[in-house]
Design an enzyme around this catalytic site. Sequence first.
Site, short mmCIF file in Angstrom:
data_model
loop_
_atom_site.label_atom_id
_atom_site.label_comp_id
_atom_site.label_asym_id
_atom_site.label_seq_id
_atom_site.Cartn_x
_atom_site.Cartn_y
_atom_site.Cartn_z
N ARG A 52 39.18 31.04 10.55
CA ARG A 52 39.87 31.64 9.39
C ARG A 52 41.08 30.80 8.98
NH1 ARG A 52 41.52 37.87 9.79
NH2 ARG A 52 43.22 37.01 11.01
N LYS A 151 45.24 34.02 4.50
CA LYS A 151 46.32 34.60 5.30
C LYS A 151 47.56 33.72 5.07
CE LYS A 151 46.81 36.93 9.72
NZ LYS A 151 47.39 38.15 9.19
N GLU A 184 43.12 48.07 1.58
CA GLU A 184 43.47 47.93 3.00
C GLU A 184 44.90 48.42 3.18
OE1 GLU A 184 43.79 43.89 4.46
OE2 GLU A 184 44.62 43.17 2.59
N1 PMP Z 1 44.95 43.06 6.55
C1 PMP Z 1 46.13 42.42 6.53
C2 PMP Z 1 46.89 42.37 5.26
C3 PMP Z 1 46.62 41.81 7.69
O1 PMP Z 1 47.79 41.16 7.69
C4 PMP Z 1 45.84 41.88 8.88
C5 PMP Z 1 46.31 41.20 10.13
N2 PMP Z 1 47.45 41.77 10.68
C6 PMP Z 1 44.63 42.59 8.86
C7 PMP Z 1 44.20 43.15 7.66
C8 PMP Z 1 43.77 42.70 10.06
O2 PMP Z 1 43.19 41.46 10.39
P1 PMP Z 1 42.85 41.05 11.89
O3 PMP Z 1 41.93 42.09 12.42
O4 PMP Z 1 42.21 39.73 11.79
O5 PMP Z 1 44.14 41.02 12.63
#
Ligand code: PMP
Length: 299
Positions: A52, A151, A184
Amino acid sequence: MSRMVYLNGEIVPEEMAKVSVFDHGYLYGDGIFEGIRAYNGLVFKLDEHIKRLFQSAKTIMLNLDLSKEEIKEAIIKTVRANKLKDAYIRVVVSRGIGDLGLDPDKCKKPNFVIIASEIALYDQELYANGLKVMTVPTRRNGAEMVNPRIKSLNYLNNIMARIEANLMGVPEAIMLNNEGYVAECTGDNIFIIEGKNLITPPRYAGLLKGIKREVAMEIGESLGLKIKEELFTRYDLYNADECFLTGTAAEVIPVVEIDGRVIAEGKPGQYTQKIVKEFRDYVNSHGVPVYPEDQEKVS
Ligand code: PMP
């Protein structure tokens, strides 16, 4: 003890881990990051996080200068330097030093930082009893704006929502997209359960494709749930049988109230409880060993 930080190929005490105020990560939020966990001496889903990171880098045309294997080694080295078995690992790559204009071409070399520390986002009590959350006015960036799948170091969209959550006195906010569909949370993905269906918004809703999101889907499937990635609204949230959030920092955490509507009789639902438990078992036996003696824990 001072934490040891990886900075451009060297491990240095945190007091010495400094980057310039002319770094475009600082000036413009121009850069990317990953949040990774190690449990029980095993770095969880390391390859997926590195993949990622490369996807974010490619999208913003940032040259990482290191191979996937070199980044993997640097991460393990940083966790070891801090003598940690359970760790929250932050990989940060900024565009590097440039001038005061926006132009990323002026930045010749990215700054590459790895921090390994400890983290406990929520009290244990909340994993047992669930969170009360609210939807907030700030909408999640659309996929064709700054795509939330990157990210990036620019989290202002999420921070605006988090400020609203703070004002409402709740620990996390649910963000809708510009069409009003659930996207989300500020740092987590969201799931609802309706009967035997485990439902989460699709990536085109505008969200980070979480690595724990994938794990929750895998566990849900193993419990006999049907996985659906589909758009849903606040109505669906309020009337869900169960709801939970997933994220590297938050792990899997139940939600029991949304905008004042009680979910699942105000207690974590039966599937959610199973997913929380299975998740804990899973992370303790999967991953890349930090120390040679942890190899035997991998199943
Ligand atoms: N959405 C956002 C905006 C995030 O910053 C994160 C990570 N903290 C997630 C979802 C979850 O992603 P992951 O399971 O890869 O940590």
